[in-house]
Write a protein that holds these residues in place. Sequence first.
Motif, mmCIF file in Angstrom:
data_model
loop_
_atom_site.group_PDB
_atom_site.id
_atom_site.type_symbol
_atom_site.label_atom_id
_atom_site.label_comp_id
_atom_site.label_asym_id
_atom_site.label_seq_id
_atom_site.Cartn_x
_atom_site.Cartn_y
_atom_site.Cartn_z
ATOM 1 N N PRO A 58 0.844 -1.201 0.000
ATOM 2 C CA PRO A 58 0.000 0.000 0.000
ATOM 3 C C PRO A 58 0.878 1.248 0.000
ATOM 4 O O PRO A 58 1.797 1.359 0.808
ATOM 5 C CB PRO A 58 -0.813 -0.125 1.289
ATOM 6 N N PRO A 59 0.642 2.174 -0.918
ATOM 7 C CA PRO A 59 1.527 3.326 -1.064
ATOM 8 C C PRO A 59 1.424 4.346 0.064
ATOM 9 O O PRO A 59 2.305 5.179 0.218
ATOM 10 C CB PRO A 59 1.095 3.947 -2.388
ATOM 11 N N PHE A 60 0.383 4.276 0.864
ATOM 12 C CA PHE A 60 0.175 5.297 1.891
ATOM 13 C C PHE A 60 0.396 4.757 3.300
ATOM 14 O O PHE A 60 -0.046 5.356 4.270
ATOM 15 C CB PHE A 60 -1.238 5.877 1.786
ATOM 16 N N ALA A 61 1.074 3.625 3.433
ATOM 17 C CA ALA A 61 1.228 2.983 4.739
ATOM 18 C C ALA A 61 2.179 3.737 5.667
ATOM 19 O O ALA A 61 2.070 3.629 6.878
ATOM 20 C CB ALA A 61 1.711 1.550 4.567
ATOM 21 N N ASP A 62 3.099 4.493 5.125
ATOM 22 C CA ASP A 62 4.069 5.229 5.947
ATOM 23 C C ASP A 62 3.358 6.374 6.670
ATOM 24 O O ASP A 62 2.804 7.268 6.032
ATOM 25 C CB ASP A 62 5.177 5.774 5.057
ATOM 26 N N PRO A 63 3.367 6.383 8.005
ATOM 27 C CA PRO A 63 2.670 7.461 8.723
ATOM 28 C C PRO A 63 3.318 8.831 8.524
ATOM 29 O O PRO A 63 2.699 9.850 8.833
ATOM 30 C CB PRO A 63 2.746 7.022 10.187
ATOM 31 N N GLY A 64 4.525 8.859 7.974
ATOM 32 C CA GLY A 64 5.200 10.136 7.742
ATOM 33 C C GLY A 64 4.802 10.833 6.451
ATOM 34 O O GLY A 64 5.237 11.950 6.181
ATOM 35 N N THR A 66 2.736 13.051 4.114
ATOM 36 C CA THR A 66 1.810 14.167 4.325
ATOM 37 C C THR A 66 0.596 14.026 3.404
ATOM 38 O O THR A 66 0.613 13.255 2.437
ATOM 39 C CB THR A 66 2.486 15.511 4.023
ATOM 40 N N GLU A 67 -0.433 14.791 3.673
ATOM 41 C CA GLU A 67 -1.621 14.780 2.815
ATOM 42 C C GLU A 67 -1.273 15.218 1.395
ATOM 43 O O GLU A 67 -1.793 14.674 0.423
ATOM 44 C CB GLU A 67 -2.724 15.656 3.404
ATOM 45 N N GLU A 68 -0.391 16.192 1.263
ATOM 46 C CA GLU A 68 0.042 16.635 -0.073
ATOM 47 C C GLU A 68 0.770 15.503 -0.800
ATOM 48 O O GLU A 68 0.541 15.279 -1.995
ATOM 49 C CB GLU A 68 0.942 17.871 0.040
ATOM 50 N N GLU A 69 1.627 14.794 -0.102
ATOM 51 C CA GLU A 69 2.337 13.670 -0.723
ATOM 52 C C GLU A 69 1.357 12.569 -1.126
ATOM 53 O O GLU A 69 1.484 11.984 -2.205
ATOM 54 C CB GLU A 69 3.398 13.120 0.235
ATOM 55 N N ARG A 71 -1.712 13.002 -2.022
ATOM 56 C CA ARG A 71 -2.403 13.493 -3.213
ATOM 57 C C ARG A 71 -1.530 13.308 -4.451
ATOM 58 O O ARG A 71 -1.996 12.822 -5.483
ATOM 59 C CB ARG A 71 -2.769 14.970 -3.044
ATOM 60 N N VAL A 72 -0.257 13.664 -4.353
ATOM 61 C CA VAL A 72 0.661 13.546 -5.489
ATOM 62 C C VAL A 72 0.838 12.079 -5.885
ATOM 63 O O VAL A 72 0.790 11.730 -7.071
ATOM 64 C CB VAL A 72 2.024 14.204 -5.170
ATOM 65 N N ILE A 73 1.027 11.206 -4.900
ATOM 66 C CA ILE A 73 1.181 9.776 -5.188
ATOM 67 C C ILE A 73 -0.070 9.240 -5.875
ATOM 68 O O ILE A 73 0.013 8.521 -6.879
ATOM 69 C CB ILE A 73 1.502 8.986 -3.905
ATOM 70 N N ALA A 74 -1.243 9.577 -5.358
ATOM 71 C CA ALA A 74 -2.499 9.117 -5.963
ATOM 72 C C ALA A 74 -2.629 9.609 -7.400
ATOM 73 O O ALA A 74 -3.034 8.850 -8.289
ATOM 74 C CB ALA A 74 -3.692 9.580 -5.125
ATOM 75 N N GLU A 75 -2.261 10.858 -7.661
ATOM 76 C CA GLU A 75 -2.317 11.397 -9.029
ATOM 77 C C GLU A 75 -1.329 10.677 -9.935
ATOM 78 O O GLU A 75 -1.661 10.342 -11.073
ATOM 79 C CB GLU A 75 -2.017 12.894 -9.019
ATOM 80 N N MET A 76 -0.120 10.438 -9.445
ATOM 81 C CA MET A 76 0.883 9.752 -10.256
ATOM 82 C C MET A 76 0.475 8.311 -10.542
ATOM 83 O O MET A 76 0.661 7.818 -11.659
ATOM 84 C CB MET A 76 2.256 9.806 -9.574
ATOM 85 N N MET A 77 -0.098 7.633 -9.549
ATOM 86 C CA MET A 77 -0.572 6.269 -9.784
ATOM 87 C C MET A 77 -1.673 6.254 -10.829
ATOM 88 O O MET A 77 -1.685 5.402 -11.720
ATOM 89 C CB MET A 77 -1.046 5.640 -8.473
ATOM 90 N N ALA A 78 -2.597 7.199 -10.748
ATOM 91 C CA ALA A 78 -3.700 7.265 -11.708
ATOM 92 C C ALA A 78 -3.196 7.489 -13.127
ATOM 93 O O ALA A 78 -3.778 6.985 -14.091
ATOM 94 C CB ALA A 78 -4.683 8.365 -11.305
ATOM 95 N N LYS A 79 -2.102 8.245 -13.273
ATOM 96 C CA LYS A 79 -1.524 8.505 -14.595
ATOM 97 C C LYS A 79 -0.572 7.397 -15.034
ATOM 98 O O LYS A 79 -0.133 7.371 -16.176
ATOM 99 C CB LYS A 79 -0.739 9.825 -14.578
ATOM 100 N N GLY A 80 -0.208 6.497 -14.114
ATOM 101 C CA GLY A 80 0.730 5.431 -14.459
ATOM 102 C C GLY A 80 2.171 5.874 -14.446
ATOM 103 O O GLY A 80 3.011 5.268 -15.102
#
Length: 137
Positions: A58-64, A66-69, A71-80
């Motif tokens: 899971p890409p968001f498992a690290d508690p460190g 941030t919400e901005e990170e 968002r960026v990860i989710a956008e990058m995953m969606a774009k591949g």
Amino acid sequence: MDITIHTSFLPQDDPEAALAFYRDALGFEVRSDVGQGTMRWITVGPVGQPDTCILLAPPFADPGITEEERRVIAEMMAKGTYGWILLATNDLDGAFEKVQGSEAAEVVQEPTEQPYGVRDCAFRDPAGNMVRIQESK
């Protein structure tokens, strides 16, 4: 010094969809599956190659993170554009047909002879990761 690549990481945000692609479409064996719900860490790898693994995490498992990170990860995953891997096979056409027929992936490129001397194809897995498969020579 003898160093090998043991495990490579790819993000996954839907464990069951990831299994449908890596286990069912690619034919990888599941080495471990820990956690629960969407917070599962699944290790897969090619049959007969126990020292070569992909960790689907899971890409968001690290508690460190941030919400901005997030968002960026989710956008990058969606774009591949967040994760990718290069695989190889001696039967590219057979591998392409099997993965394409599984409905677990999006075809990005049918088998093609590249100008740089490699014949390959490409898919996006259910998390958006680019999976390229090249023909072994």
